[in-house]
Enzyme design. Structure first.
Site, PDB file in Angstrom:
ATOM      1  CG  ASP A  91      31.461 -14.198  22.315  1.00  0.00           C
ATOM      2  OD1 ASP A  91      31.158 -14.684  21.961  1.00  0.00           O
ATOM      3  OD2 ASP A  91      33.068 -14.715  21.153  1.00  0.00           O
ATOM      4  CE  LYS A 141      31.631 -17.046  17.942  1.00  0.00           C
ATOM      5  NZ  LYS A 141      32.120 -15.562  18.861  1.00  0.00           N
ATOM      6  CG  ASP A 176      24.534 -29.845  26.165  1.00  0.00           C
ATOM      7  OD1 ASP A 176      23.638 -30.504  27.502  1.00  0.00           O
ATOM      8  OD2 ASP A 176      25.021 -30.949  25.272  1.00  0.00           O
ATOM      9  CE1 TYR A 224      24.217 -30.116  20.292  1.00  0.00           C
ATOM     10  CE2 TYR A 224      23.274 -32.690  21.946  1.00  0.00           C
ATOM     11  CZ  TYR A 224      24.450 -31.597  22.038  1.00  0.00           C
ATOM     12  OH  TYR A 224      25.178 -30.382  22.710  1.00  0.00           O
TER      13      TYR A 224
END
Ligand code: NAI
Length: 331
Positions: free
Chosen positions: A203, A170, A227, A123
């Site tokens: 995930d 991640k 988000d 962002y």
């Protein structure tokens, strides 16, 4: 008497903001509402959807309750929501998500708080074409940004008597950015032996949230994962109409629902004000008005548990005004 900036916004904003103001006023908490207009409809008059007077009011009062604002279409106008977060460095986005009796969902035992970093990650807005055929976007994590959001999550957990913080990442693939986030989370967690800590790859987190959401308590995530996961969790507890939020900075806070301005139902007295009201409940807690906050939340829960008294998005047949009247009657 406490001064609070109230930004009704546009679309369904004024309807849900007015309902929330009535409810808070009816609770007996004394608030002097400093009402400020912001939104695309001001562009013609002021040349901006976010007049300077709004920023000054928030700076002066330190706390704002904000309705949704349509992001103006067209070049040159930034999103008011993103502009406010940037202007006041509101680095922590908190989204508490709970199952409420009477709202039909797959689960009835969810009580989660999502803490999303609000200022960094993809962002940062650094995107460009590297030639005609390659588009690039830069993911930025800073040590300061990671430290302050992770510390915020632990402090929040301690203050709210929560049992566990899960850091989501991640780092197996993005060893540099997400790796730094994870290392900092592991290191800071040792300062909070009273709070359980675990980390989870994004995930796997999504799968487990869908399968066993009751196992999670406070989640802390970088901006993009935050988000996505917060909308996923909003879906688990009944959708956008019941998802409150808060943007917190060092000495300043803006409370707002997760949903947008819903132009499709604006002006029809059908909007569900619950998300805005629950944002108001969190604002009252922030202001130290815990007893009024708890009374309001209980009254909302009572009406949600009654069949028809809910708004249409939740399967009831009440309008915004009738729903609000009913909650006020239980205060
Ligand atoms: P939206 O959240 O406004 O609406 C999505 C769907 O959910 C619509 O069908 C709407 O009717 C329904 N919905 C949303 N809130 C509801 C409520 N309280 N009660 C009953 N139904 C509700 O999302 P959308 O349509 O993508 O965005 C509309 C505008 O809002 C856009 O300009 C967007 O940029 C802006 N927006 C502003 C936000 C903010 O001010 N923080 C957040 C999200 C979007």
């Amino acid at each position: 008497m406490r001064n609070v900036t109230l930004i009704p916004g546009d679309g369904i904003g004024p309807e849900v903001a007015y309902a929330t103001r009535r409810l808070i006023d009816a609770s007996g908490v004394e608030i002097n509402w400093d009402v400020q207009e912001a939104g695309g409809y001001l562009i013609e008059k002021y040349g901006t959807p976010l007049p300077q007077s709004v920023l000054e009011s928030i700076k002066r009062n330190g706390v704002a309750l904000k309705g949704p604002i349509t992001t103006p279409v067209g070049e040159g106008f930034r999103s008011v929501n993103v502009a406010l977060r940037k202007e006041f460095d509101l680095f922590a986005n908190i989204r508490p998500l709970k199952s409420y009796k009477g709202i039909e969902t797959r689960y009835d035992n969810i009580d989660l708080v999502i803490i999303r970093e609000n200022t960094e990650d993809l962002y940062a807005g650094i995107e460009y074409m590297a030639g005609d055929d390659v588009a690039q976007s830069i993911k930025i994590f800073t040590r300061k940004g990671c430290e302050r959001i992770i510390r915020f999550a632990f402090e929040y957990a301690r203050k709210e008597k929560r049992r566990k913080v899960t850091a989501v990442h991640k780092a197996n693939i993005m060893k540099c950015t997400d790796g730094m986030f994870l290392n900092i989370a592991r290191s800071i967690s040792t300062e909070y032996p009273d709070i359980e800590f675990e980390d989870m790859i994004i995930d796997a987190m999504c799968m487990r949230l869908v399968q066993t959401p009751e196992n999670y308590d406070v989640l802390v995530l970088p901006n993009l994962y935050g988000d996505i996961v917060s909308d996923l969790c909003a879906g688990l507890v009944g959708g956008l109409g019941v998802a409150p939020g808060a943007n917190i900075g060092k000495d300043l806070a803006v409370f707002e629902p997760v949903h947008g301005s819903a132009p499709d139902i604006a002006g029809k007295n059908t909007a569900n004000p619950t998300a805005m009201m629950l944002s108001g409940v969190h604002m009252l807690k922030y202001l130290g008005e815990t007893s009024a906050a708890n009374r309001i939340e209980k009254a909302i829960m009572k009406v949600l548990s009654e069949g028809n008294a809910k708004t249409r998005d939740l399967g009831g047949n009440a309008g915004t005004t009738e729903f609000t009247d009913r909650i006020i009657s239980f205060l």
